[in-house]
Design a protein around this motif. Structure first.
Motif, mmCIF file in Angstrom:
data_model
loop_
_atom_site.group_PDB
_atom_site.id
_atom_site.type_symbol
_atom_site.label_atom_id
_atom_site.label_comp_id
_atom_site.label_asym_id
_atom_site.label_seq_id
_atom_site.Cartn_x
_atom_site.Cartn_y
_atom_site.Cartn_z
ATOM 1 N N TYR A 1 0.840 -1.189 0.000
ATOM 2 C CA TYR A 1 0.000 0.000 0.000
ATOM 3 C C TYR A 1 0.882 1.248 0.000
ATOM 4 N N TYR B 1 -2.538 4.782 2.743
ATOM 5 C CA TYR B 1 -3.498 3.687 2.866
ATOM 6 C C TYR B 1 -2.996 2.549 3.756
ATOM 7 N N ALA C 1 -5.238 2.591 6.808
ATOM 8 C CA ALA C 1 -6.584 3.128 6.589
ATOM 9 C C ALA C 1 -7.599 2.000 6.481
ATOM 10 N N PRO C 2 -8.866 2.244 6.840
ATOM 11 C CA PRO C 2 -9.905 1.215 6.657
ATOM 12 C C PRO C 2 -10.137 0.950 5.175
ATOM 13 N N TRP C 3 -10.747 -0.201 4.882
ATOM 14 C CA TRP C 3 -10.969 -0.581 3.495
ATOM 15 C C TRP C 3 -11.933 0.387 2.816
ATOM 16 N N SER C 4 -11.557 0.780 1.610
ATOM 17 C CA SER C 4 -12.377 1.660 0.785
ATOM 18 C C SER C 4 -12.039 1.382 -0.673
ATOM 19 N N TRP C 5 -12.788 1.992 -1.574
ATOM 20 C CA TRP C 5 -12.507 1.786 -2.996
ATOM 21 C C TRP C 5 -11.114 2.309 -3.360
ATOM 22 N N GLY C 6 -10.713 3.418 -2.732
ATOM 23 C CA GLY C 6 -9.381 3.950 -2.996
ATOM 24 C C GLY C 6 -8.288 2.996 -2.549
ATOM 25 N N LYS C 7 -8.490 2.310 -1.421
ATOM 26 C CA LYS C 7 -7.484 1.365 -0.946
ATOM 27 C C LYS C 7 -7.421 0.144 -1.855
#
Length: 328
Positions: free
Chosen positions: A174, A178, A181-187
């Motif tokens: 990453y 990220y 960071a919590p899971w997201s579309w960007g991650k």
């Protein structure tokens, strides 16, 4: 077919047993052991150790037992409890390390296998169909580059290009923002960008090799009588190529699955070190360097079993694709 698979699985049992013995002997082959490396580190900080302290450490790590006893205890625990023994260097069970690192290694391996086939199949077939064209020469040149460039150098060049042209820092899994960071579309997108580089680095050599093999096989098939007969009957060229020629030409590619899987994992070792990936590659390198026998032996055993499993898979695929192959 079921009986064939069962028979092959039974044959795998003595094969895996012999592999496990050889794996353990290979790890024990270098002079000294883990304690030799560990003692050198301790003596730098604590000074010379007494004979009693050395014997205590040797007993604590189980290195005072005969080699055959160490092996049978190790393999028996694997069979009965799934316990691969302790990592002497990390002071934790090998099973925990495998659980942490194998899923990502398997994911990268199969992504690389998919990348290899998706890229090599159309390029190999097209190079053969358009023999001696500009595209054929270009693909041939690219294939030679892919086979000749060392993986670590390719990784460094691609990392430099990604940072210079796109501003991407592709080391690790990453980007720094990220990492926790919590899971997201960007991650997810960031993870995909970081996985793309090891897939290309690991798959470059295999893709180049497969392009050359498939090109030669297709060219060989195009000169045979059944191809001329199919064309004389008025079949479309794409039907002749993909339904008849490719089906026969693809058989050698399928037969390479047995050695391709361990080769991809072996290539992953270099990529994981250069790209700082938390996979089995860097852990295996450190285990071999530290002579961490249970961790290194487990990695060698798993890598060898991939060859056996890959050979079984390739044999089954060959039997499914080619009706001339029988299961008995």
């Amino acid at each position: 077919m079921t009986a064939y698979i069962i028979r092959r699985l039974i044959y795998m049992i003595p094969t895996v047993f012999v592999i496990s013995v050889i794996s353990f002997l290979i790890i024990q082959a270098p002079p000294g052991d883990f304690l030799t490396v560990y003692m050198a580190e301790l003596q730098e900080t604590l000074g010379p150790l007494s004979l009693e302290e050395l014997e205590f450490l040797r007993h604590q790590y189980g290195l005072d037992q005969p080699m055959w006893e160490q092996y049978f205890r190790w393999i028996w625990n694997i069979i009965t409890e799934g316990d691969f023994g302790p990592s002497l260097a990390q002071e934790r069970p090998v099973r925990e390390i495998l659980i942490e690192r194998i899923p990502l290694t398997i994911g990268i391996t199969f992504l690389t296998l998919a990348f290899t086939w998706i890229v090599a199949i159309p390029l190999g077939v097209y190079s053969a169909v358009k023999q001696y064209s500009m595209f054929d020469y270009s693909f041939t040149f690219a294939a030679f580059l892919g086979r000749s460039i060392p993986e670590f150098m390719l990784a460094l060049v691609l990392m430099y290009m990604a940072y210079s042209f796109f501003g991407w820092s592709l080391g690790g899994l990453y980007s720094p923002e990220y990492q926790f960071a919590p899971w997201s579309w960007g991650k997810v997108v960031d993870l995909a960008k970081h996985l793309l580089l090891p897939v290309i680095v690991i798959g470059a050599s295999g893709t180049a090799f497969m392009v050359r093999v498939l090109r030669g096989m297709v060219l060989d098939e195009l000169g045979k009588l059944y191809v001329q007969t199919a064309r004389a009957k008025g079949l479309a060229e794409r039907v002749v190529i993909w339904k008849h020629v490719f089906r026969i030409s693809f058989l050698p590619i399928v037969s390479t699955v047995g050695w391709l899987l361990p080769q991809l994992v072996s290539g992953e070792i270099i990529a994981s070190i250069v790209l700082n990936l938390p996979t089995t590659g860097s852990a295996m390198f450190n285990a071999l360097r530290d002579q961490d026998m249970y961790l290194a032996g487990s990695f060698v055993l798993i890598l060898s079993m991939l060859t056996v499993i890959g050979t079984l898979v390739s044999d089954i695929l060959l039997a499914v694709i080619d009706p001339r192959i029988r299961y008995d």
